[in-house]
Design an enzyme around this catalytic site. Structure first.
Site, PDB file in Angstrom:
ATOM      1  N   CYS A 138      -8.389 -19.288   3.410  1.00  0.00           N
ATOM      2  CA  CYS A 138      -7.433 -19.133   4.511  1.00  0.00           C
ATOM      3  C   CYS A 138      -6.380 -18.083   4.170  1.00  0.00           C
ATOM      4  O   CYS A 138      -5.474 -18.339   3.371  1.00  0.00           O
ATOM      5  CB  CYS A 138      -6.775 -20.486   4.793  1.00  0.00           C
ATOM      6  SG  CYS A 138      -5.478 -20.416   6.026  1.00  0.00           S
ATOM      7  N   CYS A 141      -2.810 -18.989   5.122  1.00  0.00           N
ATOM      8  CA  CYS A 141      -2.185 -19.965   4.222  1.00  0.00           C
ATOM      9  C   CYS A 141      -1.784 -19.319   2.899  1.00  0.00           C
ATOM     10  O   CYS A 141      -0.720 -19.590   2.367  1.00  0.00           O
ATOM     11  CB  CYS A 141      -3.153 -21.113   3.898  1.00  0.00           C
ATOM     12  SG  CYS A 141      -4.059 -21.741   5.294  1.00  0.00           S
ATOM     13  N   ASP A 142      -2.648 -18.488   2.330  1.00  0.00           N
ATOM     14  CA  ASP A 142      -2.477 -18.065   0.935  1.00  0.00           C
ATOM     15  C   ASP A 142      -2.214 -16.575   0.728  1.00  0.00           C
ATOM     16  O   ASP A 142      -1.910 -16.158  -0.387  1.00  0.00           O
ATOM     17  CB  ASP A 142      -3.737 -18.446   0.128  1.00  0.00           C
ATOM     18  CG  ASP A 142      -3.963 -19.953   0.125  1.00  0.00           C
ATOM     19  OD1 ASP A 142      -2.959 -20.694   0.199  1.00  0.00           O
ATOM     20  OD2 ASP A 142      -5.122 -20.390   0.062  1.00  0.00           O
TER      21      ASP A 142
END
Ligand code: NAP
Length: 310
Positions: A138, A141-142
């Site tokens: 993701c 997300c990261d």
């Protein structure tokens, strides 16, 4: 009536990601006798992430597992019962709706399906080893953890293009690795990625190994035509080869689309009366913790309206 082999609830929620827990908080707070069947791996995809920086309310971020444990505790504080089991099968064709766990039957007036989706994996042993140490599924997300680093994105679909473009906000260079010489991605997404000067494409390449120490240092690619091997120095690998919605249990009972996602006919309602769905199990567009939580809230409110009418 509740006994050893049969238990009754107003609402059963299947799944324990942000959608399931948020639905639990809202349903219990509205006074319903609510059960969450969490699955054995309680907490969903966020249990495999490190710092979550984009969930509102945590100005310094929060560890994914901590966020999920807080949500679980918040459910319990509201009075939600949570059992840490896998559902064996469901019967959504009769009322009351029933869910079976081994030999125990759980029945409810309404069910909210929050079983989520699982990112597809490459299947390399090194992929699991470096998960959360450089391997991610993701970019939203990261991505921010990889400022000024070289990254690889695996895949040739819209997700891979989207992830690669997003990652150029942070990375010094993004290498898109695709196993064929043409992309599955839509023309518009391909064009956007190709116009981005930070993105480099490696076609006809399979990733065969992820190499590093305590974090990713490089990947090994094998050319599908020449069979030549090549190392590429990268410090992060984003795998974007699709998602699998967790809908096996509901096949032949609920309307699913061609990719297995639940089709909603009205807001959070499925085609079955009393059965609702929330989160990544139907949403293949946003796939964020905050949107899943939002859908969980919406489903619980819709169930409240449904039960009030009953
Ligand atoms: P997808 O379209 O199924 O593409 C998956 C890609 O990963 C394909 O290029 C496939 O290669 C590759 N792949 C699959 N398994 C692999 C493996 N084991 N090793 C290496 N490569 C592998 O999945 P997606 O990109 O996640 O898209 C899913 C759906 O969401 C699509 O309908 C897409 O249009 C939509 N979506 C839309 C947007 C947008 O419009 N902004 C963004 C994201 C997703 P092959 O091509 O060789 O099969």
């Amino acid at each position: 009536m509740n006994d050893k082999n049969s238990r009754e609830y107003d609402i059963i929620i299947i799944g324990s990601g942000p959608a399931g827990y948020t639905a639990g908080i809202y349903a219990s707070r509205a006074g319903y006798n609510t059960l969450i069947i969490s699955g054995v791996l309680q907490g969903g995809q966020l249990m495999n992430t490190t710092n979550v920086e984009n969930y509102p309310g945590f100005s310094s971020g929060i560890l994914g597992p901590d966020l999920m444990l807080n949500m679980l505790q918040q459910c319990k504080n509201m009075g939600t019962e949570v059992i840490n089991e896998e559902v064996s099968n469901v019967d959504l064709k009769h009322t009351p709706l029933t869910v079976h766990i081994n030999n125990v039957k759980y029945s409810a007036k309404s069910i909210i399906i929050c079983t989520g989706a699982t990112p597809k994996k490459l299947g390399l042993p090194s992929e699991d080893f470096f998960s959360a140490k450089g391997v991610s599924y993701c970019a939203t997300c990261d991505g921010a953890f990889f400022k000024n680093l070289e990254l690889a994105v695996i895949g040739g679909g819209d997700s891979a293009m989207e992830e690669a473009i997003f990652l150029t906000k942070f990375a010094s260079r993004v290498h898109v690795i695709h196993r064929r010489n043409e992309f599955r991605a839509s023309k518009i997404m391909q064009k956007r990625a190709m116009l981005n000067t930070k993105i480099e494409f490696h076609l006809n390449q399979n990733i065969v190994e992820i190499i590093g120490d305590n974090k990713v240092r490089k990947i090994l690619l094998k050319n599908t035509q020449t069979h030549e091997n090549q190392f590429l120095d990268v410090e992060g690998v984003f795998i974007a080869i699709g998602h699998e919605p967790n809908t096996q249990l509901f096949k032949n009972q609920i309307d699913l689309d061609a990719n297995g996602y639940i089709i909603l006919k009205n807001k959070t309602e499925t085609n079955i009366r009393g059965v609702f769905a929330a989160g990544d199990v139907h949403d293949h567009t946003y796939r964020q913790a905050i949107t899943a939580a939002g859908f969980g809230c919406m489903a619980a409110i819709d169930v409240d309206k449904f039960l009030t009418k009953l």
